[in-house]
Scaffold this motif. Structure first.
Motif, short mmCIF file in Angstrom:
data_model
loop_
_atom_site.label_atom_id
_atom_site.label_comp_id
_atom_site.label_asym_id
_atom_site.label_seq_id
_atom_site.Cartn_x
_atom_site.Cartn_y
_atom_site.Cartn_z
N LEU A 102 0.83 -1.20 0.00
CA LEU A 102 0.00 0.00 0.00
C LEU A 102 0.87 1.26 0.00
CD1 LEU A 102 -2.88 -1.04 2.45
CD2 LEU A 102 -2.92 -0.96 -0.06
N ASN A 103 1.95 1.21 0.74
CA ASN A 103 2.87 2.36 0.75
C ASN A 103 3.47 2.58 -0.64
OD1 ASN A 103 2.45 2.92 3.46
ND2 ASN A 103 4.17 1.63 4.15
N ALA A 104 3.77 1.47 -1.30
CA ALA A 104 4.33 1.58 -2.66
C ALA A 104 3.29 2.18 -3.60
CB ALA A 104 4.76 0.20 -3.14
N ARG A 122 -9.53 3.37 -5.46
CA ARG A 122 -9.97 2.12 -6.08
C ARG A 122 -8.80 1.14 -6.24
NH1 ARG A 122 -13.03 5.87 -9.04
NH2 ARG A 122 -11.49 5.89 -10.73
N ALA A 123 -7.65 1.65 -6.58
CA ALA A 123 -6.47 0.78 -6.74
C ALA A 123 -6.08 0.15 -5.41
CB ALA A 123 -5.31 1.59 -7.30
N VAL A 124 -6.11 0.98 -4.35
CA VAL A 124 -5.79 0.46 -3.01
C VAL A 124 -6.81 -0.59 -2.59
CG1 VAL A 124 -5.68 1.07 -0.57
CG2 VAL A 124 -4.54 2.51 -2.27
N THR A 125 -8.07 -0.33 -2.85
CA THR A 125 -9.13 -1.27 -2.46
C THR A 125 -8.98 -2.59 -3.19
OG1 THR A 125 -10.65 0.55 -1.96
CG2 THR A 125 -11.61 -1.63 -2.36
N ARG A 126 -8.71 -2.48 -4.52
CA ARG A 126 -8.57 -3.71 -5.30
C ARG A 126 -7.39 -4.55 -4.79
NH1 ARG A 126 -9.67 -0.32 -9.75
NH2 ARG A 126 -7.42 -0.17 -10.16
N LEU A 131 -5.37 -9.22 -1.99
CA LEU A 131 -4.41 -9.79 -1.05
C LEU A 131 -5.12 -10.50 0.10
CD1 LEU A 131 -1.44 -10.13 -0.26
CD2 LEU A 131 -1.63 -7.97 1.01
N ALA A 132 -6.20 -9.85 0.60
CA ALA A 132 -6.96 -10.45 1.71
C ALA A 132 -7.59 -11.76 1.28
CB ALA A 132 -8.01 -9.47 2.21
N SER A 133 -8.15 -11.78 0.05
CA SER A 133 -8.78 -13.00 -0.46
C SER A 133 -7.76 -14.12 -0.60
CB SER A 133 -9.43 -12.72 -1.80
OG SER A 133 -9.99 -13.91 -2.33
N GLN A 134 -6.60 -13.77 -1.11
CA GLN A 134 -5.54 -14.77 -1.27
C GLN A 134 -5.07 -15.29 0.09
OE1 GLN A 134 -2.16 -13.38 -3.52
NE2 GLN A 134 -0.87 -15.10 -2.90
N GLU A 135 -4.87 -14.40 1.04
CA GLU A 135 -4.40 -14.81 2.36
C GLU A 135 -5.48 -15.57 3.13
OE1 GLU A 135 -1.86 -15.71 5.27
OE2 GLU A 135 -1.41 -14.87 3.28
N TYR A 136 -6.74 -15.19 2.87
CA TYR A 136 -7.84 -15.91 3.50
C TYR A 136 -7.83 -17.38 3.06
CZ TYR A 136 -12.61 -17.04 5.03
OH TYR A 136 -13.70 -17.60 5.64
#
Length: 226
Positions: A102-104, A122-126, A131-136
Motif C-alpha cells: 500500500l505504501n508503494a 480504487r487501486a488500493v481497495t482492489r 491480497l486479503a482474499s488470497q491470504e484468507y
C-alpha cells in the motif's frame, strides 16, 4: 490221596486269585491312565488360558489407545473457518506485506499527483481485497491441513486399536478351539481307559469262573477215576 483233591482245589483257587489280581491291576492302571489324561487336559487348558490372558494384557495399551482415539474422532466437530481462525492462521508477514504494498501504491500515486484521487482509492481497495482474499484462502488451507493431520492421527490410532482387538479376539477363538478339542480328545482317552478297565474286570470274572469250572471238572474226574 486227599492231597490230590487238595491240589486240584488249590489250583482252581490259585487260578481264580491270579485272574482277580491281574484284573485289579489292569483296572487300576486304566483308572490311573484316565486320571493322567484328565490332569494333562486341565494343565493344557490352564496354559491356554494363561497365554490368552497374557496376550490380552500385552495388547491392552493398544486397545485403550484405539478406544480413546475413536472417542476423540466421535467428539471432533465438523471443520469450520471463522474470522478468528483467519487471524490465528494467517501468515505473520501478511500485515507487513500489505502495508509495504500500500505504501508503494501511495508513493506511485503521489509521484503522479493522484494520492487522494478516486482512482488511487480504487487501486488500493482492489489490491487490499485481492491480497486479503488470497491470504484468507491460505489461512483456510492451513487450518484444514492441521485439522486433517489431527484427524488422520486419531484414525491411525483407532486402526491400531482395532487391530489389537482383532488379535485378542483371534487369540480367544484359538484358545477356545484348542481347549474344546483337547477336552474331546481327553474324554475319549478317559472313556477308552475306563472301558479297558471294565473289560479287564469282566475277563477276570470269566477267568475266575473258568478256573472254578476247571477245578470242579478235574475234581469230579479224579473222583470218577478213583
Amino acid at each position: 490221596m486227599a492231597w490230590v483233591a487238595t491240589a486240584i482245589v488249590g489250583s482252581a483257587v490259585v487260578g481264580a486269585v491270579a485272574s482277580s489280581s491281574a484284573a485289579n491291576k489292569q483296572s487300576s492302571a486304566a483308572k490311573s491312565a484316565a486320571n493322567t489324561s484328565a490332569k494333562a487336559q486341565n494343565y493344557a487348558a490352564d496354559l491356554q488360558f494363561k497365554q490368552y490372558n497374557q496376550t490380552r494384557q500385552d495388547l491392552a495399551p493398544w486397545r485403550v489407545a484405539g478406544a480413546n482415539a475413536l472417542k476423540a474422532i466421535e467428539q471432533t466437530p465438523d471443520f469450520t473457518f471463522t474470522p478468528e481462525d483467519f487471524d490465528k492462521f494467517k501468515d505473520p508477514s501478511y500485515e507487513f506485506v500489505k502495508n509495504q504494498a500500500l505504501n508503494a501504491l501511495d508513493r506511485s500515486a503521489a509521484s503522479r499527483g493522484r494520492l487522494l484521487s478516486g482512482a488511487q482509492d480504487r487501486a488500493v481497495t482492489r489490491y487490499a481485497s485481492g491480497l486479503a482474499s488470497q491470504e484468507y484462502q491460505n489461512a483456510f488451507n492451513r487450518k484444514l491441513s492441521v485439522y486433517n493431520n489431527n484427524l488422520r492421527r486419531e484414525q491411525s490410532l483407532a486402526g491400531v486399536g482395532q487391530n489389537a482387538t482383532n488379535l485378542v479376539s483371534q487369540a480367544g477363538q484359538n484358545m477356545a478351539t484348542n481347549v474344546a478339542s483337547g477336552a474331546i480328545n481327553s474324554a475319549g482317552q478317559q472313556a477308552n481307559a475306563l472301558i479297558a478297565g471294565g473289560n479287564a474286570q469282566a475277563n477276570a470274572i470269566n477267568g475266575i469262573g473258568q478256573s472254578i469250572n476247571q477245578g470242579m471238572g478235574n475234581y469230579l474226574l479224579y473222583k470218577y477215576l478213583k
